[in-house]
Design a protein around this motif. Structure first.
Motif, PDB file in Angstrom:
ATOM      1  N   CYS A 189       4.144  14.562  10.119  1.00 30.11           N
ATOM      2  CA  CYS A 189       4.566  15.540   9.108  1.00 30.11           C
ATOM      3  C   CYS A 189       4.991  16.853   9.753  1.00 30.11           C
ATOM      4  O   CYS A 189       5.963  17.484   9.329  1.00 30.11           O
ATOM      5  N   THR A 190       4.280  17.270  10.794  1.00 28.26           N
ATOM      6  CA  THR A 190       4.640  18.503  11.503  1.00 28.26           C
ATOM      7  C   THR A 190       5.959  18.318  12.238  1.00 28.26           C
ATOM      8  O   THR A 190       6.844  19.176  12.174  1.00 28.26           O
ATOM      9  N   GLU A 191       6.116  17.200  12.934  1.00 27.80           N
ATOM     10  CA  GLU A 191       7.343  16.940  13.684  1.00 27.80           C
ATOM     11  C   GLU A 191       8.562  16.833  12.772  1.00 27.80           C
ATOM     12  O   GLU A 191       9.659  17.228  13.140  1.00 27.80           O
ATOM     13  N   LEU A 231       7.794  18.709   7.602  1.00 22.88           N
ATOM     14  CA  LEU A 231       7.382  18.561   6.210  1.00 22.88           C
ATOM     15  C   LEU A 231       6.260  19.538   5.867  1.00 22.88           C
ATOM     16  O   LEU A 231       6.115  19.945   4.724  1.00 22.88           O
ATOM     17  N   VAL A 232       5.461  19.884   6.871  1.00 20.23           N
ATOM     18  CA  VAL A 232       4.380  20.862   6.698  1.00 20.23           C
ATOM     19  C   VAL A 232       4.408  21.830   7.867  1.00 20.23           C
ATOM     20  O   VAL A 232       4.903  21.511   8.949  1.00 20.23           O
ATOM     21  N   ARG A 233       3.874  22.995   7.634  1.00 16.92           N
ATOM     22  CA  ARG A 233       3.755  23.999   8.695  1.00 16.92           C
ATOM     23  C   ARG A 233       2.341  24.535   8.692  1.00 16.92           C
ATOM     24  O   ARG A 233       1.763  24.764   7.635  1.00 16.92           O
ATOM     25  N   ARG A 234       1.797  24.728   9.862  1.00 18.52           N
ATOM     26  CA  ARG A 234       0.451  25.278   9.980  1.00 18.52           C
ATOM     27  C   ARG A 234       0.544  26.795  10.031  1.00 18.52           C
ATOM     28  O   ARG A 234       1.315  27.355  10.802  1.00 18.52           O
ATOM     29  N   VAL A 235      -0.250  27.451   9.219  1.00 24.34           N
ATOM     30  CA  VAL A 235      -0.291  28.911   9.182  1.00 24.34           C
ATOM     31  C   VAL A 235      -1.575  29.338   9.861  1.00 24.34           C
ATOM     32  O   VAL A 235      -2.663  29.009   9.406  1.00 24.34           O
ATOM     33  N   SER A 270       0.847  -1.187   0.000  1.00 25.12           N
ATOM     34  CA  SER A 270       0.000   0.000   0.000  1.00 25.12           C
ATOM     35  C   SER A 270       0.883   1.238   0.000  1.00 25.12           C
ATOM     36  O   SER A 270       2.105   1.153   0.093  1.00 25.12           O
ATOM     37  N   VAL A 271       0.245   2.373  -0.102  1.00 25.14           N
ATOM     38  CA  VAL A 271       0.962   3.639  -0.096  1.00 25.14           C
ATOM     39  C   VAL A 271       1.375   3.977   1.340  1.00 25.14           C
ATOM     40  O   VAL A 271       0.570   3.832   2.262  1.00 25.14           O
ATOM     41  N   PRO A 272       2.613   4.401   1.574  1.00 27.00           N
ATOM     42  CA  PRO A 272       3.028   4.788   2.926  1.00 27.00           C
ATOM     43  C   PRO A 272       2.200   5.969   3.426  1.00 27.00           C
ATOM     44  O   PRO A 272       1.858   6.855   2.645  1.00 27.00           O
ATOM     45  N   ILE A 273       1.895   5.972   4.697  1.00 25.60           N
ATOM     46  CA  ILE A 273       1.072   7.033   5.274  1.00 25.60           C
ATOM     47  C   ILE A 273       1.825   7.710   6.411  1.00 25.60           C
ATOM     48  O   ILE A 273       2.335   7.054   7.307  1.00 25.60           O
ATOM     49  N   LEU A 274       1.887   9.027   6.345  1.00 23.44           N
ATOM     50  CA  LEU A 274       2.393   9.832   7.460  1.00 23.44           C
ATOM     51  C   LEU A 274       1.254  10.714   7.922  1.00 23.44           C
ATOM     52  O   LEU A 274       0.631  11.402   7.115  1.00 23.44           O
ATOM     53  N   GLY A 275       0.977  10.712   9.197  1.00 26.24           N
ATOM     54  CA  GLY A 275      -0.095  11.538   9.727  1.00 26.24           C
ATOM     55  C   GLY A 275       0.328  12.991   9.903  1.00 26.24           C
ATOM     56  O   GLY A 275       1.489  13.359   9.716  1.00 26.24           O
TER      57      GLY A 275
END
Length: 97
Positions: free
Chosen positions: A20-22, A25-29, A11-16
């Motif tokens: 992702c925040t830790e 990889l993503v930042r909340r604005v 299956s496709v790897p999943i990162l929650g």
């Protein structure tokens, strides 16, 4: 430190969201501010930025023929701002003509 579960599946790897925040990889604005107090587009299109978004007349939206409708669950409202949002919605509802 993050905990990962490794499984032998096809299956496709999943990162929650948390991972992702830790991993940065993503930042909340939470808010966006402009240093320009009166951007050109606000002046040029001032008629668009008035009122509650009710456009006069009728409009037709053209969709692609192969478009498939998608239904997403509504996002949950943070408890801390629930009352403020409710008041604003009531205010907007009372302004409706």
């Amino acid at each position: 430190m993050l905990e990962f579960i490794v499984a032998r599946v096809h299956s496709v790897p999943i990162l929650g969201r948390h991972a992702c925040t830790e991993l940065d990889l993503v930042r909340r604005v939470m808010s966006v501010r402009s240093s320009d107090s009166n951007p050109d587009f606000l002046i040029k299109f001032k008629d668009v930025f008035r009122g509650l978004g009710c456009l006069p007349g009728q409009y037709k939206i053209h969709l692609k023929e192969d478009a498939k409708p998608v239904v997403h669950a509504p996002r949950k409202l943070p408890f801390a701002i629930k009352e403020e949002v409710k008041k604003k919605l009531m205010e907007m509802e009372s302004q409706k003509s």
